[in-house]
Design a protein around this motif. Sequence first.
Motif, PDB file in Angstrom:
ATOM      1  N   LEU A  96       0.856  -1.188   0.000  1.00 46.27           N
ATOM      2  CA  LEU A  96       0.000   0.000   0.000  1.00 46.27           C
ATOM      3  C   LEU A  96       0.891   1.237   0.000  1.00 46.27           C
ATOM      4  O   LEU A  96       1.959   1.233   0.612  1.00 46.27           O
ATOM      5  CB  LEU A  96      -0.890  -0.025   1.243  1.00 46.27           C
ATOM      6  CG  LEU A  96      -1.713   1.224   1.594  1.00 46.27           C
ATOM      7  CD1 LEU A  96      -3.046   0.802   2.204  1.00 46.27           C
ATOM      8  CD2 LEU A  96      -0.956   2.109   2.582  1.00 46.27           C
ATOM      9  N   LEU A 131      -4.974   6.719  -0.997  1.00 49.02           N
ATOM     10  CA  LEU A 131      -4.170   5.503  -1.004  1.00 49.02           C
ATOM     11  C   LEU A 131      -3.964   4.988  -2.415  1.00 49.02           C
ATOM     12  O   LEU A 131      -4.862   5.044  -3.259  1.00 49.02           O
ATOM     13  CB  LEU A 131      -4.858   4.419  -0.166  1.00 49.02           C
ATOM     14  CG  LEU A 131      -5.012   4.700   1.328  1.00 49.02           C
ATOM     15  CD1 LEU A 131      -5.886   3.641   1.970  1.00 49.02           C
ATOM     16  CD2 LEU A 131      -3.643   4.767   2.006  1.00 49.02           C
ATOM     17  N   VAL A 172      -4.061  -1.372  -3.272  1.00 48.74           N
ATOM     18  CA  VAL A 172      -5.203  -0.488  -3.478  1.00 48.74           C
ATOM     19  C   VAL A 172      -5.699  -0.578  -4.918  1.00 48.74           C
ATOM     20  O   VAL A 172      -6.913  -0.603  -5.178  1.00 48.74           O
ATOM     21  CB  VAL A 172      -4.835   0.961  -3.103  1.00 48.74           C
ATOM     22  CG1 VAL A 172      -5.956   1.931  -3.487  1.00 48.74           C
ATOM     23  CG2 VAL A 172      -4.550   1.047  -1.607  1.00 48.74           C
TER      24      VAL A 172
END
Length: 420
Positions: A245, A252, A257
């Motif tokens: 991440l 994000l 993600v």
Amino acid sequence: MHSFDVVIVGAGAAGLFCAGVAGQLGLKVLVIDHSEKVAEKIRISGGGRSNFTNVDVTAANFLSENPRFAKSALSRYTPADFIGLVKKHNIAFHEKHKGQLFCDRSAEDLIAMLLAECAAGGVERWQPCSVKNIRFLAKPQVLASSPHGQCASSYEIESDRGAIHCGAVVIATGGLSIPKIGATDFGYRVAKQFDLPLVTPRPALVPLTFDEAAWAPFAQLSGLSLPVDIATGAKKASMAFREDLLFTHRGLSGPGVLQISSYWAEGTPIRLNLAPGTDLSKHLSEAKATSRKRIANELAGLVPSRLADTWVEQGATWGHDWQRPVNEASDKALNALAEHLSRWELTPTGTEGYRKAEVTGGGVDTKVLSSQTLESRQPGLFFIGEVVDVTGWLGGYNFQWAWASGYACAHGLAARINAL
């Protein structure tokens, strides 16, 4: 009037590959693209080295309203088949994380290979050239100039370089992602013209964004990366990945993600475990009995120190004081800390949109396409690649769909044209 067996609109991965295969099967093929350059997505993907396939590909790695649709094409042209072609052209490559294959030198090697395959099939390319209109001829004409003699012409195309008669049209124009390299809605407009339904297009493999005020405490972490477990959805609709991440100013990003974004539904939360594989409650309980370090310093052994510092500062938000030595913290406060770190639930307000989306989800509804040939219920009109409602995971899967759908289409074209 120009005449071809097949006109392929779109000189990307799917279009060029389909053209090369169809040409080598004996069809007279024209590729048209409004851009001067070919295969821009290949050129920019994988940091310029193109993650061109994945060694482990199944239909489970793809999203679609009909999850079974991709099985046929994927089984008929596999990663091993494409790897064989890459080796035939002496392109050096290597495997990275989770079966992802990249060119050793440059994505340009892959583009040169596709153009060489087109040349071997005698494929003609018109670039830049725009298609102004596609018209279906209810009473097909017979074109003496066709290499197949009595080949029926089903379509008339009006282009910048003149009118074209052809037996079939392939739409390989991709989706709406990354407009700066020429993405348009052309394929969707053609589908609508012929009354073919669409699954609403949406950005996929895309960073997620959050409310500016709510995100403010975490915006300072921009650039920080760490491995996480990330999930969304509930029960049978749930999906989870363990990937890296990346914090950004607006929200994000990072592989985890991007993966989950394809499954995320607007208005629903995502769930993050910031210390995957660790029993945080047990760790903090043991630390309380043996350590006098501040909680943030204990956490820094499990997550990046910047994140640990930021996280304990948010304790008051959840009604706890985490800014003290671990041995002075209450069991309740430590358990709450463990719970929030291992199950951080937050709801995105949106995505970074097509500008930063790697692919487009949705597209031409597969219920009006043949899984064997990619021909639509409109006779002689085919759709391949990203324009179809088949969206792969991050990691080379979307390129494998381009190759597989292009291959299936080329063989469907050969069977159709030769049967006329």
